[in-house]
Design a protein around this motif. Structure first.
Motif, mmCIF file in Angstrom:
data_model
loop_
_atom_site.group_PDB
_atom_site.id
_atom_site.type_symbol
_atom_site.label_atom_id
_atom_site.label_comp_id
_atom_site.label_asym_id
_atom_site.label_seq_id
_atom_site.Cartn_x
_atom_site.Cartn_y
_atom_site.Cartn_z
ATOM 1 N N ALA A 72 5.070 -7.113 6.582
ATOM 2 C CA ALA A 72 4.327 -8.299 6.143
ATOM 3 C C ALA A 72 2.895 -7.900 5.820
ATOM 4 O O ALA A 72 2.088 -7.689 6.732
ATOM 5 N N PRO A 73 2.534 -7.771 4.532
ATOM 6 C CA PRO A 73 1.199 -7.288 4.165
ATOM 7 C C PRO A 73 0.056 -8.146 4.701
ATOM 8 O O PRO A 73 -1.026 -7.620 4.969
ATOM 9 N N ASP A 74 0.273 -9.449 4.845
ATOM 10 C CA ASP A 74 -0.804 -10.330 5.293
ATOM 11 C C ASP A 74 -0.894 -10.422 6.816
ATOM 12 O O ASP A 74 -1.878 -10.929 7.345
ATOM 13 N N ASN A 122 4.247 8.975 -18.394
ATOM 14 C CA ASN A 122 3.471 8.042 -17.582
ATOM 15 C C ASN A 122 4.412 6.921 -17.134
ATOM 16 O O ASN A 122 5.125 6.345 -17.954
ATOM 17 N N VAL A 123 4.400 6.634 -15.845
ATOM 18 C CA VAL A 123 5.307 5.633 -15.291
ATOM 19 C C VAL A 123 4.494 4.445 -14.794
ATOM 20 O O VAL A 123 3.645 4.595 -13.914
ATOM 21 N N ASP A 124 4.728 3.279 -15.367
ATOM 22 C CA ASP A 124 4.052 2.065 -14.894
ATOM 23 C C ASP A 124 4.698 1.586 -13.597
ATOM 24 O O ASP A 124 5.926 1.507 -13.492
ATOM 25 N N ILE A 125 3.860 1.259 -12.619
ATOM 26 C CA ILE A 125 4.358 0.718 -11.350
ATOM 27 C C ILE A 125 3.546 -0.538 -11.011
ATOM 28 O O ILE A 125 2.787 -0.550 -10.045
ATOM 29 N N PRO A 126 3.676 -1.589 -11.785
ATOM 30 C CA PRO A 126 2.856 -2.792 -11.576
ATOM 31 C C PRO A 126 3.032 -3.362 -10.172
ATOM 32 O O PRO A 126 4.145 -3.472 -9.663
ATOM 33 N N GLY A 127 1.910 -3.701 -9.552
ATOM 34 C CA GLY A 127 1.928 -4.270 -8.216
ATOM 35 C C GLY A 127 2.169 -3.269 -7.111
ATOM 36 O O GLY A 127 2.291 -3.652 -5.945
ATOM 37 N N CYS A 128 2.242 -1.982 -7.441
ATOM 38 C CA CYS A 128 2.514 -0.943 -6.444
ATOM 39 C C CYS A 128 1.457 0.158 -6.539
ATOM 40 O O CYS A 128 0.701 0.225 -7.504
ATOM 41 N N ALA A 129 1.413 1.023 -5.550
ATOM 42 C CA ALA A 129 0.351 2.023 -5.517
ATOM 43 C C ALA A 129 0.774 3.245 -4.718
ATOM 44 O O ALA A 129 1.680 3.187 -3.878
ATOM 45 N N LEU A 130 0.106 4.358 -5.017
ATOM 46 C CA LEU A 130 0.242 5.620 -4.292
ATOM 47 C C LEU A 130 1.603 6.284 -4.535
ATOM 48 O O LEU A 130 2.455 5.747 -5.237
ATOM 49 N N SER A 190 6.571 4.249 -4.237
ATOM 50 C CA SER A 190 5.227 3.693 -4.100
ATOM 51 C C SER A 190 5.287 2.428 -3.252
ATOM 52 O O SER A 190 6.290 1.711 -3.257
ATOM 53 N N LEU A 191 4.203 2.151 -2.531
ATOM 54 C CA LEU A 191 4.104 0.923 -1.746
ATOM 55 C C LEU A 191 3.733 -0.238 -2.651
ATOM 56 O O LEU A 191 2.871 -0.096 -3.537
ATOM 57 N N CYS A 192 4.353 -1.392 -2.407
ATOM 58 C CA CYS A 192 4.117 -2.557 -3.263
ATOM 59 C C CYS A 192 3.486 -3.701 -2.469
ATOM 60 O O CYS A 192 3.594 -3.779 -1.239
ATOM 61 N N ALA A 193 2.828 -4.586 -3.204
ATOM 62 C CA ALA A 193 2.082 -5.681 -2.591
ATOM 63 C C ALA A 193 2.968 -6.676 -1.865
ATOM 64 O O ALA A 193 2.485 -7.424 -1.006
ATOM 65 N N LEU A 235 9.086 -1.235 -1.510
ATOM 66 C CA LEU A 235 8.851 0.029 -2.200
ATOM 67 C C LEU A 235 9.403 -0.038 -3.612
ATOM 68 O O LEU A 235 10.429 -0.675 -3.864
ATOM 69 N N SER A 236 8.723 0.610 -4.554
ATOM 70 C CA SER A 236 9.322 0.899 -5.854
ATOM 71 C C SER A 236 9.739 2.357 -5.839
ATOM 72 O O SER A 236 9.038 3.211 -5.291
ATOM 73 N N ASN A 237 10.908 2.660 -6.422
ATOM 74 C CA ASN A 237 11.466 4.009 -6.411
ATOM 75 C C ASN A 237 11.673 4.470 -7.847
ATOM 76 O O ASN A 237 12.352 3.794 -8.632
ATOM 77 N N VAL A 238 11.089 5.602 -8.192
ATOM 78 C CA VAL A 238 11.133 6.102 -9.569
ATOM 79 C C VAL A 238 11.954 7.382 -9.622
ATOM 80 O O VAL A 238 11.639 8.370 -8.947
ATOM 81 N N SER A 239 13.011 7.354 -10.430
ATOM 82 C CA SER A 239 13.842 8.542 -10.658
ATOM 83 C C SER A 239 13.528 9.102 -12.038
ATOM 84 O O SER A 239 13.547 8.367 -13.031
ATOM 85 N N LEU A 240 13.252 10.390 -12.104
ATOM 86 C CA LEU A 240 12.919 11.050 -13.358
ATOM 87 C C LEU A 240 14.089 11.901 -13.816
ATOM 88 O O LEU A 240 14.817 12.484 -13.010
ATOM 89 N N SER A 241 14.266 11.979 -15.122
ATOM 90 C CA SER A 241 15.301 12.845 -15.690
ATOM 91 C C SER A 241 14.741 13.528 -16.925
ATOM 92 O O SER A 241 13.858 12.986 -17.605
#
Length: 413
Positions: A241-243, A194-202, A213-216, A220-226
């Protein structure tokens, strides 16, 4: 002594009675014999009932135009389902359940597809179960039924559930107790991590072992798995600009090469190369690609022009590099309005190829990935339209395929 003269009238009356009754007796006797013969004949022809034999029909091998269609069934959302459609024939081949707010993915090589769904032990209450069912595409039978730690119950979105480029991992987005992604092995059908991505989604997958994942904050947050190691997470700087001009969550991406096209509400398109260190290219305007003025963002929200909108508002054909976007006329905050046209954009040239008028306003656009691609749209009554992508002409219409058609999946997508 008996008076024989009195018997004469009786005998005459008796003879007369039998003369009158005899034809009726003969008719009744013949009728009864006929009925008996007919009944006996009918009974003799009744088939001998055979014991039913249970079997499972098999679908023929899938081609590039056999697609999956997600029906959220919003008026009765507990009964979501996934349709298997032969788009060449405009024929429904089968259906599987997708329960409440379901999502679907398909293996790149087509050897299976999976559906994430949520059920409760007492229908609308009780113990909750988040499930990932894997289906055999030839029989539509469940080959595995995995219980998940949880999954996000938002609405069916293509990026709530994703699959790696090699089909080895399925990514499940969740928000319990915080934003996270469950990584499920398709070989063992177990949750790897399970990978936590606080403040990000999808989830926007890239390669066999990574996703973004897209972040607020607009990055972007980028997750590399090994294998056996802890996931590595990096972040990009903000690129939108999200707003003022957020990007659509259902923007298209390609797992095999990590390419993505993030489309903003104003119509700006941000080309991205996803990876351990994702990069964002210079954005371009869909309206300017069509020779029009660039559309305004939220700083001028009442300007009416052609804008992107809908649910699954865009589809990308990888081989040609053409982007298909649902467009409508409206102000800035009309991003959920269905499109009345599809604009086909050559991404490399940043030019409009054609504008396709739709048979009906549609909140969904899909495309197959072969050399003779088909486009798919819908309307608010669940009709399914199949168009030739080369000409924009309507090929087939499937009346009332579903209730709330939200997105499609084609082989290789």
């Amino acid at each position: 002594m008996r008076d024989r003269r009195r018997d004469v009238p009786r005998k005459a009356a008796s003879a007369l009675f039998f003369r009158l009754l005899a034809p009726r007796l003969v008719f009744a006797t013949c009728l009864g014999a006929a009925l008996l013969s007919s009944t006996t004949h009918a009974r003799a022809e009744e088939p001998v009932l055979q014991t039913e034999q249970s079997d499972i029909a098999k679908l023929p091998p899938a081609g590039p135009h056999r697609i999956l269609v997600m029906d959220a069934d919003y008026p009765h959302a507990k009964d979501g389902r996934v349709y298997v459609v032969d788009a060449d024939a405009g024929k429904l081949l089968g259906m599987v359940q997708a329960a409440y707010n379901g999502n679907m993915v398909q293996a790149p090589d087509g050897r299976f597809f999976s559906v994430a769904e949520t059920v409760w032990s007492r229908g609308n209450r009780g113990d909750r179960a988040d499930l990932l069912a894997t289906y055999d595409p030839s029989t539509l039978t469940i080959s595995n039924d995995e219980v998940l730690p949880g999954r996000a119950l938002v609405t069916p979105k293509a990026n709530d559930l994703a699959i790696s480029a090699d089909g080895g991992r399925i990514y499940v987005y969740d928000m319990i107790p915080s934003n996270a992604v469950h990584v499920v092995s398709t070989a063992t059908h177990m949750v790897e991590t399970n990978v936590d991505i606080p403040g990000c989604a999808l989830i926007y997958p890239w390669g066999p072992a990574g996703f973004s994942s897209l972040c607020a904050d607009g990055g972007l947050s980028n997750v590399s798995l090994s294998a056996g190691g802890a996931p590595k997470v990096t972040h990009t700087p903000s690129f939108f600009a999200p707003d003022r001009d957020p990007v659509f969550e259902n923007s298209p991406s390609v797992a095999t090469d990590g390419s993505a096209l993030f489309i903003a509400y104003s119509g700006l398109v941000y080309p991205a190369k996803l990876g351990a260190n994702s990069t964002i290219g210079t954005p371009f305007s869909i309206q300017e690609a069509a020779g029009m003025k660039r559309a305004s963002d939220a700083s001028a929200p009442f300007e009416t022009t052609w804008r992107p909108g809908g649910w699954q508002l865009a589809a990308y054909h990888k081989a040609t590099g053409h982007l298909y976007v649902l467009m409508h006329k409206g102000t800035f905050w009309t991003h959920k309005e269905p499109g009345t046209e599809v604009w086909e954009i050559d991404v490399a040239a940043r030019k409009l190829v054609r504008r396709i008028s739709l048979p009906a306003p549609s909140a969904m656009i899909g495309v197959t990935q072969d050399a003779s691609p088909l486009l798919f749209t819908t309307n608010d009554t669940g009709d399914f339209f199949i168009l030739d992508a080369a000409t924009g002409k309507l090929r087939r219409k499937m009346d009332r395929l579903g209730t709330s058609l939200v997105f499609t999946l084609a082989p290789g997508q």
